[in-house]
Write a protein that holds these residues in place. Structure first.
Motif, PDB file in Angstrom:
ATOM      1  N   GLU A   1      23.961   1.557  17.984  1.00  0.00           N
ATOM      2  CA  GLU A   1      24.174   1.784  19.417  1.00  0.00           C
ATOM      3  C   GLU A   1      22.855   1.772  20.174  1.00  0.00           C
ATOM      4  O   GLU A   1      22.760   1.234  21.282  1.00  0.00           O
ATOM      5  CB  GLU A   1      24.914   3.103  19.639  1.00  0.00           C
TER       6      GLU A   1
ATOM      7  N   LEU B   1      28.867   4.961  26.985  1.00  0.00           N
ATOM      8  CA  LEU B   1      28.525   5.171  25.580  1.00  0.00           C
ATOM      9  C   LEU B   1      27.637   6.411  25.419  1.00  0.00           C
ATOM     10  O   LEU B   1      27.913   7.292  24.592  1.00  0.00           O
ATOM     11  CB  LEU B   1      27.811   3.921  25.057  1.00  0.00           C
TER      12      LEU B   1
ATOM     13  N   ARG C   1      30.622  -4.969  24.489  1.00  0.00           N
ATOM     14  CA  ARG C   1      30.138  -4.017  23.504  1.00  0.00           C
ATOM     15  C   ARG C   1      30.195  -4.574  22.090  1.00  0.00           C
ATOM     16  O   ARG C   1      29.262  -4.426  21.303  1.00  0.00           O
ATOM     17  CB  ARG C   1      30.973  -2.735  23.606  1.00  0.00           C
TER      18      ARG C   1
ATOM     19  N   LEU D   1      22.815   8.755  19.743  1.00  0.00           N
ATOM     20  CA  LEU D   1      23.422   7.468  19.424  1.00  0.00           C
ATOM     21  C   LEU D   1      23.098   7.063  17.991  1.00  0.00           C
ATOM     22  O   LEU D   1      22.085   7.469  17.431  1.00  0.00           O
ATOM     23  CB  LEU D   1      22.912   6.377  20.364  1.00  0.00           C
TER      24      LEU D   1
ATOM     25  N   ARG E   1      28.721  10.008  23.571  1.00  0.00           N
ATOM     26  CA  ARG E   1      27.951  10.492  22.418  1.00  0.00           C
ATOM     27  C   ARG E   1      27.312  11.849  22.706  1.00  0.00           C
ATOM     28  O   ARG E   1      27.221  12.701  21.834  1.00  0.00           O
ATOM     29  CB  ARG E   1      26.850   9.493  22.066  1.00  0.00           C
TER      30      ARG E   1
ATOM     31  N   GLU F   1      27.040  -5.040  19.724  1.00  0.00           N
ATOM     32  CA  GLU F   1      26.854  -4.306  18.472  1.00  0.00           C
ATOM     33  C   GLU F   1      26.727  -5.236  17.279  1.00  0.00           C
ATOM     34  O   GLU F   1      25.993  -4.937  16.330  1.00  0.00           O
ATOM     35  CB  GLU F   1      27.982  -3.287  18.293  1.00  0.00           C
TER      36      GLU F   1
END
Ligand code: ADP
Ligand code: MG
Lengths: 255, 466
Positions: free
Chosen positions: A108, B290, A121, A104, B294, A125
């Motif tokens: 993130e 996520l 999200r 990440l 990734r 962020e």
């Protein structure tokens, strides 16, 4: 007197194959907004104490009570999953190695606790990014962990520990893997973003310079507290004062 | 970060190294002793080699049966050819499973070996320890696999060919080939351990220090799509080849088209996996989505190696499935029994390749959890729910798997578009069965993932001090 945020009463903890208990009747009170350094020789029980206080390991006897925003919680009697939720919602952690997810990006990694807490999200962020800015990592949010120096990665870990607005941050040798100049930077960031903001910091360290900047030093030996006092010399200042703008990340009002 | 934590049993080794000549075998033994939770590190490669060997022997037994039958009866001469085709399709997933086993037995040692290097063991000593260990794992695994194979023959013998169950006995490969397979597995394992070692020997520090995720060029996709388009157009006009060069020319054109599309799939696979993951990264709303996206983007090629093995089988299943559906309906021209056997063959090949991918996924995932033990422990300490870690793992595999399966099915479908269309109308049952087999296959892979779950539980239940 400031109210306690965390109290531990006569903690006992033994590991399976160990001859002596790792914690032997340890009692401690941590006041809200205080910075406490835990010191002691290797194997004296520092990490075990930190883990017991944070509800990471269960203790054999004794109580840990967290006086959180929603009232007192007896950490030591919670189930595994409740303790996990408590850590997620109220505590922040910084380890010697940041234990960041290498795939990440910095932003993130920092936003992860917010995603777990159910933030959108985008909000997560942008909040993570402002924490990175505040910790001197502006413009580095898109980098992966491998593209950061040790000190930068550690500041990412600090941002991650803070981003949910944790009331206590637990740090285990946060500067243990860094050179001394970088240690100072990271410690500045850690103190400034915790006690500098009225939050509480419990930090395990080998480094007298680190301990000297905390309000209080607890010294362990063989699983017992040998000494508990303010560092010699000046009363701790709680770290450097930051330019106001830098720390506004969580008072932003945008979330 | 994950690479630098020394295992707890290492510190007492320097003393031995300083004391004159260390006995390599003794060090290897010390390093491989299953200590508590790291038992999995020893068991896993053995299991992986065992499964590889068992599947290899079963495939070999089946092929030999078809060859025997084909040689014995000229009417059945087509069987060995078809079996050879199936084996060719199974080679890729089988090699990738064997490769995972070999990598696993070497890689699990990387950290400890890197530590050994740091404290002064010579590269030659490190090399001998690793190869010795991998060879021992492979030998143990191959022997267990031979037993597994024998134990499974009664069940596999229930499969029907030539109108009746083939029987356990017909799958027996013979003592000689059995020994050869075991020896071959051990040899390949030792060789790949020796090869995989170089990275550790060259750089004692951190094996995983990669800074940036690799990207693949889009031109690859353009070229691949263009090639597929040419092939598809060619296929639609297959009869033209027939008019010019007769039947032989037509068959040759079909074979070339097959080979080209398969090659394109191999070229395109990693790129497609990356493209889908990038889209998922943008859309990710949860922590697990996520992390999964990734992780896939970190190495689409590695994921292709894990799940790509089903691509060819899926592709062929669609092409052959459509053809067989029509043949079954049309009847007459081909014997009903042959058509039925070909159906069985297609299903078996498909399920086998999914099975191999499932095993390879299980093994790789378990290895990954062990490799990244301190990261998982760290995430757990931060309060990351187990369910999130599990979901990230499942998504990280199922995403690429579906990418591969769906694109292979689409490619196959395009290739035989008119055929498939007719088959859907006239033989919906066959097409439904095909879809069912795909679903079962994906289910098998998920089962492989679930099988690695206890490893995560063990890691989280007994976290070493990180
Ligand atoms: N998981 C464990 N299993 C067995 N013994 C442990 C474990 N963790 C810590 N110990 C033992 O408990 C004692 C205290 O360890 P620790 O809290 O890590 O000390 P410190 O952090 O001060 O170095 C040591 O004697 C250590 O060996
Ligand atoms: Mg410690």
């Amino acid at each position: 007197m400031t109210p306690s945020i965390l109290t531990a009463h006569r903690l006992l903890k033994s590991y399976d194959r160990a001859p002596a208990p790792a914690l032997d009747e340890v009692s401690i009170q941590v006041a809200a907004g205080e910075s406490v350094a835990i010191m002691g020789p290797s194997g004296s029980g520092k990490t075990t104490l930190l883990h017991a206080l944070a509800g990471i390991v269960p203790v054999d006897a004794g109580q840990v009570t967290f006086h959180g925003p929603t009232g007192a919680v007896e950490v030591s009697s919670l189930s595994e999953s409740r303790r996990s939720a408590l850590r997620r919602d109220h505590f922040g952690f910084v380890f010697q190695q940041g234990l960041l997810i290498p795939e990440l990006t910095a932003v993130e990694n920092v936003s992860l606790p917010l995603l777990l807490a159910g933030y959108r999200r985008q909000d997560a962020e942008s909040r993570a990014a402002s924490w990175l800015d505040a910790l001197g990592l502006a413009g580095m949010g898109g980098r992966r962990i491998g593209e950061l120096s040790g000190g930068q990665a550690q500041r990412v870990a600090i941002a991650r520990a803070q981003v949910t607005g944790a009331s206590i941050v637990f740090a285990d040798e946060p500067t243990g893997a860094l050179d001394s100049a970088t240690s100072v930077e990271v410690l500045d960031a850690l103190l400034g973003s915790t006690v500098g903001q009225g939050r509480t910091l419990v930090v395990v360290t080998h480094d007298e310079d680190v301990a000297a900047r905390c309000a209080r030093i607890v010294r362990l030996r063989d699983g017992r507290i040998r000494d508990d006092s303010a560092p010699r010399g000046a009363a701790a200042t709680g770290g450097p004062r930051f330019a106001g703008a830098g720390w506004s990340a969580d008072e932003d009002g945008s979330l | 970060m994950t690479a630098t934590t020394p295992a707890p049993s290492v510190p007492d080794i320097p003393a031995r190294l300083h004391r004159g000549r260390p006995r390599i075998a003794a060090i290897a033994w010390r390093l491989s002793r299953p200590g508590g939770q790291s038992a999995a590190a020893v068991v896993l490669p053995v299991v992986a080699f065992a499964i590889t060997t068992a599947l290899l022997l079963t495939v070999l037994g089946g092929t030999m049966m078809f060859v025997r039958t084909g040689l014995g009866d000229p009417d059945l001469a087509v069987y060995p050819i078809l079996a050879g085709f199936a084996v060719a399709l199974l080679v890729v997933p089988l090699v990738s499973l064997g490769g995972s086993a070999a990598r696993l037995s070497a890689r699990r040692r990387d950290d400890r070996l890197a530590t050994l290097r740091l404290i002064g063991a010579t590269p030659a000593q490190v090399a001998r320890i690793t190869v010795l260990e991998a060879t021992a794992f492979a030998l143990a695994g191959a022997l267990v696999g031979a037993v597994l194979y024998l134990a499974a023959t009664p069940a596999v013998g229930l499969v029907r060919f030539f109108g009746e169950p083939i029987g356990a006995g017909s799958l027996w490969v013979g003592l000689g080939p059995l020994g050869l397979v075991v020896a071959g597995v051990v040899l390949v394992a030792a060789a790949s351990a020796a090869l995989g070692l170089r990275s550790v020997v060259i750089s004692p520090l951190g094996v995983r220090t990669k800074a940036s995720a690799p990207r693949m060029h889009w031109l690859r996709a353009v070229v691949a799509v263009a090639v597929v388009a040419v092939v598809v157009v060619g296929m639609q006009n297959l009869t033209l080849f027939g008019q010019f060069g007769g039947m032989l020319m037509m068959v040759a054109a079909m074979l070339v088209a097959f080979a080209v599309v398969l090659a394109v799939l191999g070229l395109l696979g990693p790129w497609l996996i990356g493209v889908v993951a990038r889209a998922q990264l943008r859309r990710a709303r949860t922590a697990s989505a996520l992390i999964a996206a990734r992780t896939v983007l970190e190495s689409p090629k590695a994921l292709w190696r894990q799940v790509g093995g089903v691509a060819m089988a899926c592709f062929v299943a669609v092409v052959a499935g459509s053809g067989l559906a029509l043949a079954g309906v049309a009847g007459g021209e081909m014997e009903a029994e042959l058509v039925e056997d070909m159906h069985t063959g297609v299903w078996i090949t498909l399920v086998m390749s999914f099975l191999m991918v499932a095993c390879s996924v299980g093994v790789n995932q378990a290895a990954q959890i062990l490799d990244r033990r301190d990261l998982y422990v760290g995430l757990d300490r931060l309060g990351t729910p187990r369910s999130v870690m599990e979901a990230a793992r499942v998504r990280g595999i199922v995403g690429p798997l579906l990418t591969v399966v769906v694109s292979a099915v689409i490619a196959g479908g395009l290739l035989v578009l008119p055929l498939l269309g007719i088959a859907i109308v006239v033989a919906p049952a066959t097409i439904l069965t095909l879809l069912l087999v795909f679903a079962v296959g994906v289910g098998l892979v998920v089962a492989g993932l679930v099988a690695s779950r206890p490893v995560l539980s063990a890691v989280l239940a007994a976290p070493e001090r990180v």
